[in-house]
Motif scaffolding. Sequence first.
Motif, PDB file in Angstrom:
ATOM      1  N   ALA A 208       6.134  12.120   0.054  1.00  0.00           N
ATOM      2  CA  ALA A 208       5.156  11.068  -0.175  1.00  0.00           C
ATOM      3  C   ALA A 208       5.254   9.961   0.870  1.00  0.00           C
TER       4      ALA A 208
ATOM      5  N   VAL B 292      -3.189  16.830   0.028  1.00  0.00           N
ATOM      6  CA  VAL B 292      -3.050  15.613   0.825  1.00  0.00           C
ATOM      7  C   VAL B 292      -2.838  15.949   2.297  1.00  0.00           C
TER       8      VAL B 292
ATOM      9  N   GLY C 291       2.280   9.005   3.422  1.00  0.00           N
ATOM     10  CA  GLY C 291       1.717   7.681   3.230  1.00  0.00           C
ATOM     11  C   GLY C 291       1.532   6.894   4.513  1.00  0.00           C
TER      12      GLY C 291
ATOM     13  N   ASP D  18       2.705   6.456  -7.034  1.00  0.00           N
ATOM     14  CA  ASP D  18       1.691   7.252  -7.726  1.00  0.00           C
ATOM     15  C   ASP D  18       1.830   8.733  -7.404  1.00  0.00           C
ATOM     16  N   PHE D  19       2.064   9.067  -6.148  1.00  0.00           N
ATOM     17  CA  PHE D  19       2.088  10.465  -5.735  1.00  0.00           C
ATOM     18  C   PHE D  19       3.303  11.202  -6.284  1.00  0.00           C
TER      19      PHE D  19
ATOM     20  N   ALA E 270       0.831  -1.208   0.000  1.00  0.00           N
ATOM     21  CA  ALA E 270       0.000   0.000   0.000  1.00  0.00           C
ATOM     22  C   ALA E 270       0.862   1.254   0.000  1.00  0.00           C
TER      23      ALA E 270
ATOM     24  N   ASP F 287       2.665   1.632  -3.427  1.00  0.00           N
ATOM     25  CA  ASP F 287       1.721   2.085  -4.456  1.00  0.00           C
ATOM     26  C   ASP F 287       1.405   3.567  -4.300  1.00  0.00           C
ATOM     27  N   PHE F 288       1.191   4.005  -3.049  1.00  0.00           N
ATOM     28  CA  PHE F 288       0.878   5.416  -2.796  1.00  0.00           C
ATOM     29  C   PHE F 288       2.044   6.307  -3.200  1.00  0.00           C
TER      30      PHE F 288
END
Length: 223
Positions: free
Chosen positions: A134, A164, A138, A108-109, A101, A104-105
């Motif tokens: 990030a 965010v 995260g 992408d960010f 997780a 992936d975050f």
Amino acid sequence: MIQISNLTKSFRSKGAPQYIVKNANLDIPERKCLGLLGRNGAGKSTLLKIITGTLLPESGDVKISGTISWPVGFAGSFHGALTGAQNTLFVARVYGIDTDALIDFVEDFTELGQNFHMPVRTYSSGMKSRLAFAVSMGIPFDTYIIDEVTSVGDAAFRQKSSAVIRERLKHSGAIVVSHSMGMLHELCDCGAVLEKGKLAYFPEISDAIAAHEANMKAKDHEN
């Protein structure tokens, strides 16, 4: 909650102690966002280091309930020989969160593309900043330490970073240091002003900003 009790920290200058904080007391309730204000050199970053445990005070203590982040966007702990993905994986394991997780975050960010799988030593300062921010965002901390972090990157990344942060603060508290009074107004509920070793708390961020601006005007008159 963060409880600061009788906190004192000073440095020697020309044989005399120069106090960053002296017998400071402050309670920050859970899920409150506090803006920390003070002139340049007042000791805001030093105080943050004491709160996060990377610098010891001379006396007094800081008690923290829940988890607290490192300064958001701090890249100093990344290993240059590891890739962005490997550094992210390491942090996820240290904090016991879902590795897939977080990777992936972050991937992408940051929008680093294939660079995410390249050694961090090959990154520009801006790429390192994206990665560090990030990774920080995260992880679901109870309290985030935010020190001028959204000034990093281009306009689009700054906008995404601000978004965010606002999302995280719906469920978490924070201590925010920024020269942008607009940002403090937007993010913070309350404030504290550090001036000449004294830490003054204000339940409303607008009152903290007013006190800080008054201190700055008084300093200008002294000069």
